[in-house]
Write a protein that holds these residues in place. Structure first.
Motif, mmCIF file in Angstrom:
data_model
loop_
_atom_site.group_PDB
_atom_site.id
_atom_site.type_symbol
_atom_site.label_atom_id
_atom_site.label_comp_id
_atom_site.label_asym_id
_atom_site.label_seq_id
_atom_site.Cartn_x
_atom_site.Cartn_y
_atom_site.Cartn_z
ATOM 1 N N ALA A 187 -84.683 4.003 7.876
ATOM 2 C CA ALA A 187 -84.171 4.015 9.242
ATOM 3 C C ALA A 187 -82.816 3.322 9.264
ATOM 4 O O ALA A 187 -82.481 2.549 8.356
ATOM 5 C CB ALA A 187 -85.133 3.332 10.202
ATOM 6 N N LEU A 188 -82.016 3.607 10.308
ATOM 7 C CA LEU A 188 -80.718 2.971 10.485
ATOM 8 C C LEU A 188 -80.521 2.677 11.960
ATOM 9 O O LEU A 188 -80.757 3.540 12.808
ATOM 10 C CB LEU A 188 -79.557 3.878 10.043
ATOM 11 N N ASP A 189 -80.085 1.459 12.264
ATOM 12 C CA ASP A 189 -79.633 1.118 13.605
ATOM 13 C C ASP A 189 -78.117 1.070 13.581
ATOM 14 O O ASP A 189 -77.523 0.341 12.766
ATOM 15 C CB ASP A 189 -80.191 -0.239 14.036
ATOM 16 N N LEU A 190 -77.463 1.844 14.458
ATOM 17 C CA LEU A 190 -76.011 1.859 14.524
ATOM 18 C C LEU A 190 -75.605 2.036 15.980
ATOM 19 O O LEU A 190 -76.109 2.927 16.662
ATOM 20 C CB LEU A 190 -75.401 2.936 13.633
ATOM 21 N N GLY A 191 -74.706 1.155 16.457
ATOM 22 C CA GLY A 191 -74.451 1.121 17.881
ATOM 23 C C GLY A 191 -75.752 0.832 18.602
ATOM 24 O O GLY A 191 -76.497 -0.083 18.239
ATOM 25 N N THR A 192 -76.068 1.650 19.603
ATOM 26 C CA THR A 192 -77.349 1.512 20.299
ATOM 27 C C THR A 192 -78.334 2.602 19.872
ATOM 28 O O THR A 192 -79.366 2.805 20.523
ATOM 29 C CB THR A 192 -77.140 1.562 21.827
ATOM 30 N N VAL A 193 -78.013 3.283 18.785
ATOM 31 C CA VAL A 193 -78.795 4.425 18.295
ATOM 32 C C VAL A 193 -79.676 3.999 17.124
ATOM 33 O O VAL A 193 -79.291 3.154 16.315
ATOM 34 C CB VAL A 193 -77.841 5.558 17.854
ATOM 35 N N ARG A 194 -80.840 4.591 17.050
ATOM 36 C CA ARG A 194 -81.686 4.415 15.862
ATOM 37 C C ARG A 194 -81.996 5.794 15.294
ATOM 38 O O ARG A 194 -82.440 6.704 16.015
ATOM 39 C CB ARG A 194 -82.980 3.679 16.189
ATOM 40 N N LEU A 195 -81.739 5.930 13.998
ATOM 41 C CA LEU A 195 -82.052 7.149 13.267
ATOM 42 C C LEU A 195 -83.178 6.864 12.285
ATOM 43 O O LEU A 195 -83.290 5.741 11.780
ATOM 44 C CB LEU A 195 -80.827 7.646 12.484
ATOM 45 N N ALA A 196 -83.977 7.861 12.003
ATOM 46 C CA ALA A 196 -85.052 7.720 11.017
ATOM 47 C C ALA A 196 -84.942 8.833 9.984
ATOM 48 O O ALA A 196 -84.570 9.969 10.300
ATOM 49 C CB ALA A 196 -86.417 7.761 11.694
ATOM 50 N N TYR A 197 -85.267 8.485 8.766
ATOM 51 C CA TYR A 197 -85.173 9.409 7.633
ATOM 52 C C TYR A 197 -86.050 10.640 7.842
ATOM 53 O O TYR A 197 -87.225 10.525 8.182
ATOM 54 C CB TYR A 197 -85.604 8.660 6.369
ATOM 55 N N SER A 198 -85.466 11.800 7.622
ATOM 56 C CA SER A 198 -86.240 13.042 7.600
ATOM 57 C C SER A 198 -86.411 13.523 6.170
ATOM 58 O O SER A 198 -87.534 13.689 5.679
ATOM 59 C CB SER A 198 -85.552 14.128 8.439
ATOM 60 N N VAL A 199 -85.280 13.763 5.475
ATOM 61 C CA VAL A 199 -85.313 14.323 4.127
ATOM 62 C C VAL A 199 -83.928 14.147 3.504
ATOM 63 O O VAL A 199 -82.939 13.956 4.218
ATOM 64 C CB VAL A 199 -85.698 15.829 4.203
ATOM 65 N N ARG A 200 -83.853 14.176 2.191
ATOM 66 C CA ARG A 200 -82.544 14.263 1.548
ATOM 67 C C ARG A 200 -81.905 15.599 1.919
ATOM 68 O O ARG A 200 -82.606 16.605 2.087
ATOM 69 C CB ARG A 200 -82.671 14.158 0.028
ATOM 70 N N ALA A 201 -80.601 15.611 2.039
ATOM 71 C CA ALA A 201 -79.894 16.827 2.441
ATOM 72 C C ALA A 201 -79.732 17.760 1.248
ATOM 73 O O ALA A 201 -79.002 17.449 0.303
ATOM 74 C CB ALA A 201 -78.532 16.473 3.016
ATOM 75 N N MET A 202 -80.421 18.891 1.298
ATOM 76 C CA MET A 202 -80.281 19.901 0.257
ATOM 77 C C MET A 202 -78.996 20.700 0.496
ATOM 78 O O MET A 202 -78.730 21.134 1.620
ATOM 79 C CB MET A 202 -81.485 20.842 0.246
ATOM 80 N N ARG A 203 -78.214 20.892 -0.558
ATOM 81 C CA ARG A 203 -76.910 21.510 -0.397
ATOM 82 C C ARG A 203 -76.917 22.957 -0.885
ATOM 83 O O ARG A 203 -77.579 23.302 -1.863
ATOM 84 C CB ARG A 203 -75.839 20.737 -1.159
ATOM 85 N N CYS A 204 -76.134 23.782 -0.169
ATOM 86 C CA CYS A 204 -75.981 25.188 -0.524
ATOM 87 C C CYS A 204 -74.578 25.384 -1.091
ATOM 88 O O CYS A 204 -74.006 24.473 -1.695
ATOM 89 C CB CYS A 204 -76.218 26.060 0.699
ATOM 90 N N ALA A 205 -73.974 26.537 -0.877
ATOM 91 C CA ALA A 205 -72.641 26.819 -1.399
ATOM 92 C C ALA A 205 -71.521 26.311 -0.503
ATOM 93 O O ALA A 205 -70.359 26.306 -0.909
ATOM 94 C CB ALA A 205 -72.477 28.326 -1.609
ATOM 95 N N VAL A 206 -71.836 25.862 0.716
ATOM 96 C CA VAL A 206 -70.790 25.474 1.668
ATOM 97 C C VAL A 206 -69.871 24.370 1.137
ATOM 98 O O VAL A 206 -68.655 24.417 1.380
ATOM 99 C CB VAL A 206 -71.407 25.085 3.028
ATOM 100 N N PRO A 207 -70.350 23.352 0.389
ATOM 101 C CA PRO A 207 -69.413 22.340 -0.112
ATOM 102 C C PRO A 207 -68.335 22.881 -1.055
ATOM 103 O O PRO A 207 -67.380 22.149 -1.359
ATOM 104 C CB PRO A 207 -70.334 21.339 -0.833
ATOM 105 N N MET A 208 -68.458 24.120 -1.488
ATOM 106 C CA MET A 208 -67.397 24.711 -2.304
ATOM 107 C C MET A 208 -66.292 25.332 -1.464
ATOM 108 O O MET A 208 -65.287 25.795 -1.996
ATOM 109 C CB MET A 208 -67.985 25.762 -3.253
ATOM 110 N N VAL A 209 -66.452 25.325 -0.133
ATOM 111 C CA VAL A 209 -65.453 25.917 0.759
ATOM 112 C C VAL A 209 -64.412 24.868 1.137
ATOM 113 O O VAL A 209 -64.761 23.786 1.638
ATOM 114 C CB VAL A 209 -66.112 26.487 2.027
ATOM 115 N N ASP A 210 -63.141 25.173 0.911
ATOM 116 C CA ASP A 210 -62.048 24.312 1.342
ATOM 117 C C ASP A 210 -61.992 24.371 2.865
ATOM 118 O O ASP A 210 -61.694 25.418 3.442
ATOM 119 C CB ASP A 210 -60.738 24.803 0.728
#
Length: 272
Positions: A187-210
């Motif tokens: 979990a992460l507290d940042l500002g007044t927001v709290r986020l909780a872990y869902s999953v590691r981000a699986m990557r597709c081909a998009v990071p190869m796009v400039d």
């Protein structure tokens, strides 16, 4: 707009489905309502949407064409839409002018839709949360340390470093002691927001796009990630970053202190 150029902000409200306005609109195939993305339409990276009048209107711009300003219509004609071959219900169509503009820019018959009032879609993972038109999760978090570690590996192999925008994160963390520290955050507290872990981000081909040109320029960073970030439990895909659910809504801003809750039960601060 899902799959289009990102917008840097110094602060943002965060609701149940993520940052305000984030992926509220989506480009779909005019024939079958399936979503368009940079996976098959890398030129989407240079379509720049701008929210106007608090979300009541949208301006679209792209190189070589006149910009288009349109009213955001939450009551437009319903159009069945799908993500990854899964029907996610009807979405209000945003009219012929937007469709013609997008079809011209992408060279493929397209329509623009937006999230319908009352839209309700579940995410998945350790903390599923709710999601709008994102692939499956509300917020994507990446640390600068992870990018630095990746770029060091790319450079060691004789390649060129990649910028953070290749990964299209919502939140970038600074001050992490080591690469991929976000993997260990429950979990992460940042500002007044709290986020909780869902999953590691699986990557597709998009990071190869400039993201500046809308041209696929791979094989990096996917080639290097493939050497050390394979995830056997997810079909041997590569991961980079943390996908999270919103468990407390609020506001966040650049420079907010971030208080991670680690999987070993400890807490520690960093900055965003």
């Amino acid at each position: 707009m899902k799959g289009c150029a990102g917008t840097a902000v110094t602060s943002a409200r965060v609701g149940e489905t993520g940052l305000e306005h984030d992926r509220t609109f989506m480009v779909v195939d005019a024939a079958d309502g399936s979503f368009r993305s940079q996976r098959t339409q890398p030129a989407m990276a240079v379509i720049r949407p701008e929210v106007l009048d608090g979300g009541a209107a949208l301006r679209l711009s792209a190189p070589g064409v006149d910009s288009l300003t349109l009213d955001a219509d939450p009551e437009g004609p319903p159009r069945p839409v799908s993500l990854f071959d899964k029907d996610i219900g009807d979405a209000p169509d945003q009219g012929d002018a937007a469709a013609e503009w997008l079809s011209q820019v992408l060279g493929a018959k397209s329509r623009l839709v937006r999230v319908a009032p009352g839209f309700d879609r579940d995410g998945w993972g350790e903390t599923p949360g709710k999601v709008a038109f994102a692939d499956a999760h509300a917020v994507l978090v990446v640390s600068q340390a992870s990018l630095d570690g990746l770029n060091a590996r790319i450079a060691a192999a004789g390649g060129e470093p990649v910028p953070m925008d290749r990964f299209r994160p919502n939140v970038v963390l600074d001050g992490c002691a080591d690469a991929h520290a976000e993997d260990r955050m429950c979990a992460l507290d940042l500002g007044t927001v709290r986020l909780a872990y869902s999953v590691r981000a699986m990557r597709c081909a998009v990071p190869m796009v400039d993201q500046a040109t809308g041209v696929r320029s791979g094989p990096e960073p996917v080639r290097t990630l493939s050497a050390y970030r394979r995830e056997p439990e997810y079909g041997n895909r590569v991961s980079f970053g943390l996908k999270a659910a919103v468990v407390r809504q609020g506001t966040l801003a650049v420079g907010d202190e971030v208080l991670p809750e680690w999987r070993d039960g400890t807490h520690g601060g960093t900055r965003r």
